[in-house]
Design a protein around this motif. Structure first.
Motif, PDB file in Angstrom:
ATOM      1  N   MET A   1       0.830  -1.153   0.000  1.00 28.69           N
ATOM      2  CA  MET A   1       0.000   0.000   0.000  1.00 28.69           C
ATOM      3  C   MET A   1       0.894   1.242   0.000  1.00 28.69           C
ATOM      4  N   VAL A   2       0.498   2.234  -0.747  1.00 28.68           N
ATOM      5  CA  VAL A   2       1.167   3.525  -0.752  1.00 28.68           C
ATOM      6  C   VAL A   2       0.106   4.612  -0.742  1.00 28.68           C
ATOM      7  N   VAL A   3       0.520   5.830  -0.465  1.00 26.68           N
ATOM      8  CA  VAL A   3      -0.397   6.969  -0.451  1.00 26.68           C
ATOM      9  C   VAL A   3      -0.208   7.772  -1.731  1.00 26.68           C
ATOM     10  N   GLN A   4      -1.333   8.066  -2.397  1.00 22.27           N
ATOM     11  CA  GLN A   4      -1.339   8.941  -3.560  1.00 22.27           C
ATOM     12  C   GLN A   4      -2.515   9.890  -3.429  1.00 22.27           C
ATOM     13  N   ASP A   5      -2.233  11.176  -3.359  1.00 20.99           N
ATOM     14  CA  ASP A   5      -3.263  12.210  -3.246  1.00 20.99           C
ATOM     15  C   ASP A   5      -4.200  11.983  -2.059  1.00 20.99           C
ATOM     16  N   GLY A   6      -3.666  11.580  -0.924  1.00 20.02           N
ATOM     17  CA  GLY A   6      -4.464  11.385   0.278  1.00 20.02           C
ATOM     18  C   GLY A   6      -5.281  10.108   0.304  1.00 20.02           C
ATOM     19  N   ARG A   7      -5.065   9.244  -0.675  1.00 21.66           N
ATOM     20  CA  ARG A   7      -5.788   7.973  -0.745  1.00 21.66           C
ATOM     21  C   ARG A   7      -4.799   6.833  -0.620  1.00 21.66           C
ATOM     22  N   LEU A   8      -5.218   5.777   0.034  1.00 15.86           N
ATOM     23  CA  LEU A   8      -4.417   4.571   0.143  1.00 15.86           C
ATOM     24  C   LEU A   8      -4.648   3.744  -1.116  1.00 15.86           C
ATOM     25  N   ALA A  10      -3.499   0.270  -3.474  1.00 16.59           N
ATOM     26  CA  ALA A  10      -2.831  -1.034  -3.496  1.00 16.59           C
ATOM     27  C   ALA A  10      -1.756  -1.006  -4.578  1.00 16.59           C
ATOM     28  N   ASP A  11      -0.530  -1.227  -4.190  1.00 14.49           N
ATOM     29  CA  ASP A  11       0.608  -1.229  -5.113  1.00 14.49           C
ATOM     30  C   ASP A  11       0.948  -2.683  -5.444  1.00 14.49           C
ATOM     31  N   ILE A  12       0.202  -3.261  -6.357  1.00 12.94           N
ATOM     32  CA  ILE A  12       0.305  -4.678  -6.683  1.00 12.94           C
ATOM     33  C   ILE A  12       1.697  -5.040  -7.195  1.00 12.94           C
ATOM     34  N   ARG A  13       2.221  -4.222  -8.086  1.00  8.36           N
ATOM     35  CA  ARG A  13       3.522  -4.522  -8.690  1.00  8.36           C
ATOM     36  C   ARG A  13       4.698  -4.014  -7.862  1.00  8.36           C
ATOM     37  N   ARG A  14       4.432  -3.350  -6.759  1.00 12.10           N
ATOM     38  CA  ARG A  14       5.466  -2.794  -5.874  1.00 12.10           C
ATOM     39  C   ARG A  14       6.410  -1.857  -6.618  1.00 12.10           C
ATOM     40  N   ARG A  15       5.825  -0.975  -7.423  1.00 17.71           N
ATOM     41  CA  ARG A  15       6.630  -0.050  -8.221  1.00 17.71           C
ATOM     42  C   ARG A  15       6.278   1.412  -7.977  1.00 17.71           C
ATOM     43  N   LEU A  16       5.207   1.689  -7.263  1.00 20.69           N
ATOM     44  CA  LEU A  16       4.798   3.077  -7.051  1.00 20.69           C
ATOM     45  C   LEU A  16       5.761   3.774  -6.098  1.00 20.69           C
ATOM     46  N   PRO A  17       5.993   5.070  -6.314  1.00 14.03           N
ATOM     47  CA  PRO A  17       6.924   5.794  -5.446  1.00 14.03           C
ATOM     48  C   PRO A  17       6.333   6.067  -4.071  1.00 14.03           C
ATOM     49  N   GLY A  18       7.200   6.244  -3.114  1.00 10.79           N
ATOM     50  CA  GLY A  18       6.777   6.598  -1.761  1.00 10.79           C
ATOM     51  C   GLY A  18       6.958   5.457  -0.788  1.00 10.79           C
ATOM     52  N   ARG A  19       6.728   5.795   0.456  1.00  7.53           N
ATOM     53  CA  ARG A  19       6.851   4.814   1.522  1.00  7.53           C
ATOM     54  C   ARG A  19       5.696   3.829   1.433  1.00  7.53           C
ATOM     55  N   GLY A  20       5.963   2.559   1.611  1.00  7.77           N
ATOM     56  CA  GLY A  20       4.934   1.538   1.476  1.00  7.77           C
ATOM     57  C   GLY A  20       4.637   0.825   2.779  1.00  7.77           C
ATOM     58  N   ALA A  21       3.521   0.129   2.794  1.00  6.22           N
ATOM     59  CA  ALA A  21       3.109  -0.680   3.945  1.00  6.22           C
ATOM     60  C   ALA A  21       2.496  -1.968   3.408  1.00  6.22           C
ATOM     61  N   TRP A  22       2.598  -3.024   4.193  1.00  5.01           N
ATOM     62  CA  TRP A  22       2.065  -4.334   3.820  1.00  5.01           C
ATOM     63  C   TRP A  22       0.732  -4.578   4.505  1.00  5.01           C
TER      64      TRP A  22
END
Length: 84
Positions: A1-8, A10-22
């Motif tokens: 999971m990552v945050v984009q524009d104040g929304r959580l 799901a980063d399925i491919r684990r490629r989105l920028p930013g701090r992530g959480a499982w």
């Protein structure tokens, strides 16, 4: 999971920028994380996050598994030990 524009999200491919959480792929784990306010703390963002997209993603996964007759794999950190 990552945050984009104040929304959580799901980063399925684990490629989105930013701090992530499982998160375990179970609706109960999402509900527990929401109750504990774990996402803003883990992702180091202030305020409340919109988790509707993640909830829809988890529902889609669990419905797909139910259609195939399979259940989500429960990841449990406790190990069974043979008492003998």
């Amino acid at each position: 999971m990552v945050v984009q524009d104040g929304r959580l999200v799901a980063d399925i491919r684990r490629r989105l920028p930013g701090r992530g959480a499982w998160l375990h792929p179970e609706p109960e784990c999402l509900a527990k994380a929401e109750r504990r306010r774990a996402f803003p703390r883990a992702l180091r963002v202030p305020g409340v996050l919109d988790v509707a997209g993640v909830r829809q993603h988890l529902e889609k996964i669990t419905v797909g598994m139910a259609d195939r007759g399979t259940a989500p794999v429960r990841m449990d950190s406790r190990k069974q030990v043979d008492p003998s």
